[in-house]
Scaffold this motif. Structure first.
Motif, PDB file in Angstrom:
ATOM      1  N   PRO A 126      -8.274   5.741  -1.025  1.00 15.15           N
ATOM      2  CA  PRO A 126      -9.460   5.743  -0.160  1.00 15.15           C
ATOM      3  C   PRO A 126      -9.358   4.771   1.013  1.00 15.15           C
ATOM      4  O   PRO A 126      -9.959   5.020   2.066  1.00 15.15           O
ATOM      5  N   ALA A 127      -8.590   3.717   0.855  1.00 12.66           N
ATOM      6  CA  ALA A 127      -8.457   2.733   1.928  1.00 12.66           C
ATOM      7  C   ALA A 127      -7.770   3.316   3.157  1.00 12.66           C
ATOM      8  O   ALA A 127      -7.921   2.803   4.275  1.00 12.66           O
ATOM      9  N   ASN A 128      -7.021   4.406   2.961  1.00 12.92           N
ATOM     10  CA  ASN A 128      -6.280   5.010   4.071  1.00 12.92           C
ATOM     11  C   ASN A 128      -7.007   6.202   4.691  1.00 12.92           C
ATOM     12  O   ASN A 128      -6.511   6.798   5.643  1.00 12.92           O
ATOM     13  N   ASP A 134      -8.723   9.973  11.602  1.00 14.44           N
ATOM     14  CA  ASP A 134      -8.619   9.749  13.046  1.00 14.44           C
ATOM     15  C   ASP A 134      -7.439  10.491  13.664  1.00 14.44           C
ATOM     16  O   ASP A 134      -7.429  10.746  14.868  1.00 14.44           O
ATOM     17  N   ARG A 135      -6.466  10.843  12.839  1.00 10.58           N
ATOM     18  CA  ARG A 135      -5.280  11.544  13.352  1.00 10.58           C
ATOM     19  C   ARG A 135      -5.473  13.059  13.360  1.00 10.58           C
ATOM     20  O   ARG A 135      -4.556  13.802  13.733  1.00 10.58           O
ATOM     21  N   PHE A 136      -6.653  13.522  12.945  1.00 10.22           N
ATOM     22  CA  PHE A 136      -6.951  14.956  12.927  1.00 10.22           C
ATOM     23  C   PHE A 136      -8.211  15.223  13.737  1.00 10.22           C
ATOM     24  O   PHE A 136      -8.772  14.330  14.348  1.00 10.22           O
ATOM     25  N   GLY A 137      -8.673  16.465  13.729  1.00 13.03           N
ATOM     26  CA  GLY A 137      -9.830  16.845  14.514  1.00 13.03           C
ATOM     27  C   GLY A 137      -9.412  17.446  15.850  1.00 13.03           C
ATOM     28  O   GLY A 137      -8.238  17.424  16.208  1.00 13.03           O
ATOM     29  N   PRO A 138     -10.348  18.035  16.617  1.00 13.74           N
ATOM     30  CA  PRO A 138     -11.803  17.993  16.445  1.00 13.74           C
ATOM     31  C   PRO A 138     -12.343  18.899  15.347  1.00 13.74           C
ATOM     32  O   PRO A 138     -13.512  18.828  15.031  1.00 13.74           O
ATOM     33  N   THR A 139     -11.478  19.762  14.765  1.00 15.57           N
ATOM     34  CA  THR A 139     -11.865  20.501  13.564  1.00 15.57           C
ATOM     35  C   THR A 139     -11.023  19.975  12.419  1.00 15.57           C
ATOM     36  O   THR A 139      -9.788  19.963  12.496  1.00 15.57           O
ATOM     37  N   ALA A 162     -16.377  16.053   6.681  1.00 14.15           N
ATOM     38  CA  ALA A 162     -14.984  15.994   6.238  1.00 14.15           C
ATOM     39  C   ALA A 162     -14.734  14.741   5.404  1.00 14.15           C
ATOM     40  O   ALA A 162     -14.090  14.796   4.352  1.00 14.15           O
ATOM     41  N   ARG A 163     -15.274  13.617   5.862  1.00 17.16           N
ATOM     42  CA  ARG A 163     -15.064  12.361   5.144  1.00 17.16           C
ATOM     43  C   ARG A 163     -15.725  12.390   3.771  1.00 17.16           C
ATOM     44  O   ARG A 163     -15.144  11.943   2.768  1.00 17.16           O
ATOM     45  N   LEU A 170     -11.266  12.120  -3.763  1.00 19.85           N
ATOM     46  CA  LEU A 170     -10.545  10.901  -4.133  1.00 19.85           C
ATOM     47  C   LEU A 170     -11.231  10.183  -5.294  1.00 19.85           C
ATOM     48  O   LEU A 170     -10.566   9.651  -6.191  1.00 19.85           O
ATOM     49  N   GLU A 171     -12.554  10.194  -5.284  1.00 18.62           N
ATOM     50  CA  GLU A 171     -13.300   9.545  -6.357  1.00 18.62           C
ATOM     51  C   GLU A 171     -13.027  10.224  -7.702  1.00 18.62           C
ATOM     52  O   GLU A 171     -13.049   9.572  -8.754  1.00 18.62           O
ATOM     53  N   ARG A 172     -12.745  11.545  -7.665  1.00 19.44           N
ATOM     54  CA  ARG A 172     -12.440  12.284  -8.889  1.00 19.44           C
ATOM     55  C   ARG A 172     -10.961  12.171  -9.254  1.00 19.44           C
ATOM     56  O   ARG A 172     -10.507  12.797 -10.214  1.00 19.44           O
ATOM     57  N   GLY A 173     -10.213  11.380  -8.482  1.00 23.21           N
ATOM     58  CA  GLY A 173      -8.802  11.182  -8.770  1.00 23.21           C
ATOM     59  C   GLY A 173      -7.883  12.247  -8.232  1.00 23.21           C
ATOM     60  O   GLY A 173      -6.725  12.348  -8.638  1.00 23.21           O
ATOM     61  N   HIS A 174      -8.393  13.067  -7.276  1.00 28.93           N
ATOM     62  CA  HIS A 174      -7.598  14.145  -6.704  1.00 28.93           C
ATOM     63  C   HIS A 174      -7.033  13.717  -5.354  1.00 28.93           C
ATOM     64  O   HIS A 174      -7.798  13.345  -4.457  1.00 28.93           O
TER      65      HIS A 174
END
Length: 417
Positions: A126-128, A134-139, A162-163, A170-174
């Motif tokens: 999650p820290a990353n 920021d390296r993706f988008g605008p979709t 998206a976040r 990530l919270e579910r370990g995936h």
């Protein structure tokens, strides 16, 4: 030939229906099956994800061929257990099923094979996450790296959405897969693969979002149609030659040759086809439409694939015309669906069961999110749509809902590549 089909959805109902039309198939069995399948095949309450239980049942019914429908048993190695027991099996090994079970593995295979796909990045901490977003988008395209039954994907122009989805995974370990967005209409191409022998079936187009006009959240699929009048045959040839063959060759080179049905989901953009995802089995709901038009004996095709003799079988032949499948979903799907509602009209021809059950009094009731797949066929796509929606009009499910625009954009010539 005696065939055991593993699975319980409309895809398996479509497979059983196609097998019932094959004069060389003398016995059809299904585990666990469903209410509709039980009218065509003997069903057994077996755990589809248990290799031991599937092998024991295959021996009990003296199956000459086992056909595994869902992805979970394949990823868990059920096909390996069946083959180890000396029984022919349609479905890839666990090692080969990683093409669907791990998107990171699939990306690595595509990279080595030189196949076009979206730029991607795995996030497992999650820290990353914020820096990666920021390296993706605008979709943003955010996917669960593992199996998610078609519902682990969010495509959004809203960074916060998206976040939130990525953080929940990530919270579910995936681990999370972030991808660049691929523009252009999507195509599903099913290909029978036996090592380096590849035989394409008809291309189809799925409708993933729950609402008309591709609105609302993603689902396991709300409908599909085949063939695609807007897709030139040359593009299908390019998909086979530039995507499927190189991937099949790469899998052989890695020591995990693919045997079974390789499903390529692609976006057809200005630069040509690019892979959105691979699945290691027949897709649902596209299978219901594609098999409705199959004229060749399906048992021969599946058995040849399973036994390494696909190169000696004649290419599949197809009925003229088109097929459309529309999914009737339970109230609140794709959220927690309401179940237990009585369904009327489900006995019509072309109605395939998925989330159904049968009460002691004989009533058919809803038992899942995607309840029925309603298949229409016609001389053209417009006729197939009319057939499907006429059948839907005769089916009653309290709170049930379906899209009214499956295949409509193609009928109205609104899809351009």
């Amino acid at each position: 030939m005696r065939v055991l089909v593993i699975g319980s959805g409309a895809r398996e109902h479509a497979l059983v229906t196609a097998l019932s039309r094959d004069s060389a198939v003398t016995g059809i069995y299904c585990a666990p099956g469903n209410t509709g399948i039980s009218r065509l095949a003997k069903t057994y309450p077996v755990d589809a994800s248990s290799g031991d239980e599937v092998v024991a049942l295959a021996r009990k019914v003296e199956a000459d061929l086992v056909v595994i429908g869902p992805e979970v048993p394949l990823v868990l190695g059920v096909a390996d257990a069946v083959r180890s027991a000396g029984i022919a099996c349609f479905g890839p090994s666990a090692a080969a099923a990683r093409i669907e079970g791990s998107k990171a593995f699939a990306k690595d295979v595509m990279s080595a094979a030189g196949v076009r796909t979206a730029h991607s990045e795995i996030v497992d901490n999650p820290a990353n996450l914020d820096a990666a977003l920021d390296r993706f988008g605008p979709t943003w395209v955010v996917k669960d790296d593992g199996l998610a039954a078609g519902k682990g994907v969010v495509v959004t122009a809203d960074r916060l959405v998206a976040r939130d989805h990525a953080a929940e995974l990530l919270e579910r370990g995936h681990p999370v897969l972030l991808e660049s967005f691929l523009d252009g209409p999507e195509v599903s191409l099913f290909v029978l693969v036996d090592g380096e022998t590849v035989v394409p079936l008809l291309p189809a187009q799925d409708h993933k979002r729950v609402g008309d006009g591709d609105t609302g959240p993603n689902t396991g699929g709300m409908g599909a149609y085949t063939p695609l009048p807007w897709l030139p045959e040359s593009v299908v040839t390019a998909i086979v030659d530039d995507v499927v063959r190189p991937v099949a060759t790469e899998m052989v080179a890695r020591g995990c040759p693919f045997s079974g049905l390789l499903y390529a989901g692609l976006a057809i953009g200005a630069e040509g086809p690019a892979v959105v995802e691979f699945n290691c089995r027949f897709g649902d709901p596209e299978t219901q439409a594609v098999l409705a038009l199959l004229d060749s004996p399906i048992g021969e095709l599946l058995h040849a694939t399973a036994t390494g003799t696909l190169d000696s079988v004649a290419p599949p032949q197809w009925h003229e015309g088109a097929a459309v499948v529309v999914v009737l979903a339970a109230e609140n799907y794709p959220g927690r669906p309401r179940t237990g509602d009585v369904i009327s009209g489900a006995e019509l021809d072309g109605v395939l069961h998925a989330g159904t059950d049968q009460r002691a009094d004989g009533a058919v009731v809803s038992a899942g999110g995607r309840v029925l797949s309603v298949v229409g066929v016609g001389a053209d796509l417009d006729g197939a749509r009319t057939d499907a929606y006429d059948k839907l009009g005769a089916i009653k499910l309290p709170g049930g809902h379906y899209r009214t625009d499956i295949g409509l954009a193609a009928v109205e010539d609104r899809i351009k590549i």
